[in-house]
Design a protein around this motif. Structure first.
Motif, PDB file in Angstrom:
ATOM      1  N   UNK A  44       2.581  42.653  39.419  1.00 24.01           N
ATOM      2  CA  UNK A  44       2.986  43.485  40.550  1.00 24.01           C
ATOM      3  C   UNK A  44       3.528  44.826  40.126  1.00 24.01           C
ATOM      4  N   UNK A  45       4.510  45.309  40.877  1.00 27.86           N
ATOM      5  CA  UNK A  45       5.054  46.651  40.664  1.00 27.86           C
ATOM      6  C   UNK A  45       6.122  46.654  39.577  1.00 27.86           C
ATOM      7  N   UNK A  46       6.548  47.848  39.123  1.00 32.04           N
ATOM      8  CA  UNK A  46       7.587  47.944  38.084  1.00 32.04           C
ATOM      9  C   UNK A  46       8.891  47.267  38.507  1.00 32.04           C
ATOM     10  N   UNK A  47       9.638  46.824  37.536  1.00 31.52           N
ATOM     11  CA  UNK A  47      10.900  46.122  37.788  1.00 31.52           C
ATOM     12  C   UNK A  47      12.013  46.712  36.925  1.00 31.52           C
ATOM     13  N   UNK A  48      13.244  46.609  37.446  1.00 31.12           N
ATOM     14  CA  UNK A  48      14.376  46.967  36.606  1.00 31.12           C
ATOM     15  C   UNK A  48      14.859  45.690  35.900  1.00 31.12           C
ATOM     16  N   UNK A  49      15.961  45.794  35.180  1.00 34.12           N
ATOM     17  CA  UNK A  49      16.462  44.623  34.445  1.00 34.12           C
ATOM     18  C   UNK A  49      17.775  44.160  35.070  1.00 34.12           C
ATOM     19  N   UNK A  50      17.823  42.910  35.462  1.00 29.47           N
ATOM     20  CA  UNK A  50      19.029  42.334  36.064  1.00 29.47           C
ATOM     21  C   UNK A  50      19.894  41.676  34.991  1.00 29.47           C
ATOM     22  N   UNK A 100      10.105  51.904  43.567  1.00 31.02           N
ATOM     23  CA  UNK A 100       9.088  51.709  44.609  1.00 31.02           C
ATOM     24  C   UNK A 100       8.075  52.846  44.640  1.00 31.02           C
ATOM     25  N   UNK A 101       8.416  53.988  44.054  1.00 30.48           N
ATOM     26  CA  UNK A 101       7.508  55.140  44.068  1.00 30.48           C
ATOM     27  C   UNK A 101       6.566  55.180  42.871  1.00 30.48           C
ATOM     28  N   UNK A 102       6.753  54.243  41.947  1.00 30.74           N
ATOM     29  CA  UNK A 102       5.903  54.244  40.755  1.00 30.74           C
ATOM     30  C   UNK A 102       4.577  53.564  41.078  1.00 30.74           C
ATOM     31  N   UNK A 103       3.486  54.252  40.765  1.00 29.98           N
ATOM     32  CA  UNK A 103       2.141  53.702  40.963  1.00 29.98           C
ATOM     33  C   UNK A 103       1.446  53.661  39.619  1.00 29.98           C
ATOM     34  N   UNK A 104       0.932  52.483  39.256  1.00 31.56           N
ATOM     35  CA  UNK A 104       0.240  52.356  37.980  1.00 31.56           C
ATOM     36  C   UNK A 104      -1.081  53.116  38.011  1.00 31.56           C
ATOM     37  N   UNK A 105      -1.591  53.422  36.824  1.00 28.15           N
ATOM     38  CA  UNK A 105      -2.853  54.143  36.708  1.00 28.15           C
ATOM     39  C   UNK A 105      -4.013  53.338  37.292  1.00 28.15           C
ATOM     40  N   UNK A 106      -3.991  52.045  37.075  1.00 28.44           N
ATOM     41  CA  UNK A 106      -5.020  51.197  37.657  1.00 28.44           C
ATOM     42  C   UNK A 106      -4.485  49.789  37.802  1.00 28.44           C
ATOM     43  N   UNK A 107      -5.209  48.999  38.542  1.00 29.64           N
ATOM     44  CA  UNK A 107      -4.809  47.610  38.749  1.00 29.64           C
ATOM     45  C   UNK A 107      -6.072  46.777  38.900  1.00 29.64           C
ATOM     46  N   UNK A 108      -6.298  45.858  37.997  1.00 29.86           N
ATOM     47  CA  UNK A 108      -7.486  45.017  38.051  1.00 29.86           C
ATOM     48  C   UNK A 108      -7.081  43.544  38.090  1.00 29.86           C
ATOM     49  N   UNK A 109      -7.854  42.793  38.877  1.00 28.44           N
ATOM     50  CA  UNK A 109      -7.586  41.365  38.972  1.00 28.44           C
ATOM     51  C   UNK A 109      -8.126  40.661  37.736  1.00 28.44           C
TER      52      UNK A 109
END
Length: 546
Positions: A114-120, A197-206
């Motif tokens: 999924x999307x980027x995450x921070x560290x808890x 939430x504003x970070x979009x990866x360069x690509x995303x493949x299944x």
């Protein structure tokens, strides 16, 4: 003898002194016990605090790495980001263990990250410090109160006042309850200042799961059974002839059939080239099926034979070729057309240039191609290259040159040849080109047709050229010539132009024809195409009226 008051006083004094001695002894023992318990509990808290600080430092290091990772995330793919995140979060050792024990599960985890995450954080430094300070105070105060209570713990006084002794109270349990009540729980997040939430990866493949060996074995077996082994294998010949007829290519100019027209006895250069095109297209369609893709659609190998079988591959191949069919005819369209030997070649854009989705990979980008306009562009390209490289695109030699150019392109599966890339650039949609007029001119070129020249057009041109013809009769009476090349009566019959003969040419032909009536039918071979004997018979029958 009775007990005096003095005796009673002495007894009481002795009892009190003895109680004081016992109390002091108990206090000393109790104090030592409480002190030992206090020291043990403090030591345990110190160890816990030291371990928490060490763990906190590890988490802090992870958090710093992930914070750097998030800063670089916009320039990363999802797969690359997820891999780096898991390495930092799990640690290299755990990540490597997952690679070994559950590689497919790890790949799924990465693919579905999924999307980027921070560290808890599970802890923060201030909470650790506050917790240790609070716990130390509770322990010291609890044991100090216990020692204080032990000082006044007189057995005699307790009996007189009816109090319960506090010496036997579980001080440790009381302190533990206080420690639990004072537990500080807080979670710290590093990177709160970054909006992930504003970070979009360069690509995303299944990600597709890799099929097991048993599935691959069935897939390879089914694929091998569906392969095109030879023209005479199974129904390949019937299907190939049927397709050639649908494409108006099954003429005597290209094939020699048996009397029943259900078997090929001979093939010219163009027919062999078309067979190569058919086999290349068939094999590329077959190879487009991927075991991994099919496995992720349906993991049962029993369904493979219904998807990959000769008939399915032939249907797809036929559909592709029918959409891309275009017959290129070379030679003069006038009265001397047979002298220059009109020839045909089937030109179809190879799948290695324009794929099954009608897209071409040009400069790293998938471009939609207008397949119908591209057919004519492709024909012009083949003719131009045949002329510029080999000198001609006309007659027997020209058609072989065109076939060679098309063969180069068809065999260039990876598009490494310059000639293939030149073609692909020409196929770019018209809207993407600055000079549209050149392409439109190529598309509308009247020298490129999708079928043979109509007989009535040939007749009209013969009629129009009668007055200015420089045609002469051959001395041996076997045909005519324009002074450079000769045209025999057999060739005129083959192209069905004898009915258009007039004047001296018609008289010479009739004379020659009369001599042939008594002879048996023959098959004429001009070293380029085979004339069918049964078709010659029919032509002669039409002419003589027999």
């Amino acid at each position: 003898m009775g007990i005096s008051l003095t005796d009673l006083g002495n007894f009481a004094t002795g009892a009190i002194e003895r109680d004081r001695e016992i109390t002091n002894e108990n206090l000393k023992i109790r104090a030592e016990e409480l002190q030992a318990n206090r020291d043990l509990m403090i030591a345990m808290k110190k160890d816990k605090y030291a371990a928490d600080i060490a763990e906190y430092k590890k988490e802090k290091a992870k958090a710093n790495e992930i914070k750097k990772l998030n800063a670089a995330a916009p320039n990363m793919t999802q797969e690359s980001y997820a891999t780096q995140y898991l390495i930092h979060n799990l640690g290299p050792a755990k990540y490597e263990l997952m690679q070994k024990t559950d590689p497919e599960g790890l790949k799924d985890m990465i693919a579905s990250f999924g999307s980027p995450r921070d560290y808890k954080f599970t802890m923060d430094r201030k909470s650790l410090d506050d917790q240790f300070s609070t716990d130390t105070k509770i322990i010291n105060k609890g044991f100090a109160n216990a020692i204080k209570d032990a000082k006044g713990d007189s057995f005699l006084i307790n009996k007189i006042l009816g109090k319960k002794s506090s010496v036997n109270d579980d001080v440790n349990a009381n302190i533990e309850d206080q420690l639990k009540a004072a537990k500080i729980i807080k979670e710290e997040t590093v990177g709160d200042d970054m909006d992930l939430s504003n970070i979009v990866f360069k690509d995303s493949t299944k990600r597709l799961r890799t099929p097991p060996e048993t599935y691959n074995k069935v897939f390879n077996s089914v694929k091998d059974k569906a392969s095109f082994k030879s023209l005479n294998d199974k129904d390949n010949l019937i299907d190939f002839i049927g397709l050639a007829k649908k494409m108006n290519f099954a003429s005597d100019m290209n094939f020699k059939f048996n009397d029943k027209d259900d078997s090929i006895e001979g093939m010219g250069d163009s027919a062999n080239a078309f067979l190569d095109t058919y086999k290349n297209t068939y094999n590329q369609v077959l190879n487009s099926f991927d075991a991994k893709v099919l496995y992720n659609i349906n993991k049962s190998s029993t369904k493979l034979s219904s998807i990959i079988n000769p008939q399915e591959i032939k249907n797809i191949t036929e559909d592709i070729l029918l959409k891309r069919e275009s017959i290129l005819t070379t030679g003069d369209k006038g009265f001397t057309s047979a002298i220059t030997k009109n020839r045909q070649v089937m030109t179809t854009l190879p799948l290695s240039v324009v794929d099954m989705n009608n897209q071409a990979l040009i400069n790293g980008e998938k471009i939609n191609i207008d397949i119908f306009k591209s057919n004519n562009i492709y024909q012009n390209f083949l003719k131009d290259k045949a002329e510029s490289i080999y000198g001609t695109s006309e007659g027997d030699e020209g058609i072989r040159n065109i076939i060679k150019i098309q063969g180069f392109i068809e065999r260039d599966k990876n598009n490494t040849l310059q000639i293939t890339n030149e073609l692909k650039n020409l196929l770019t949609p018209v809207s993407d080109k600055e000079d549209k007029s050149n392409i439109e001119e190529n598309v509308n070129d009247t020298n490129v047709v999708t079928n043979t020249v109509a007989p009535d057009k040939v007749a009209n041109e013969i009629e129009n050229n009668q007055g200015k013809s420089n045609i002469i009769l051959l001395p041996d009476g076997t045909g005519i010539s324009d002074g450079k090349k000769k045209l025999t009566w057999e060739q005129l019959e083959k192209t069905k132009q004898t009915k258009n003969l007039k004047g001296k040419e018609k008289i010479a032909y009739d004379t020659w024809k009369a001599k042939q009536i008594s002879k048996s039918d023959t098959t004429v071979n001009d070293n380029a195409d085979t004339v069918f004997s049964n078709m010659v018979n029919k032509i002669e029958a039409d002419i003589t009226g027999s």
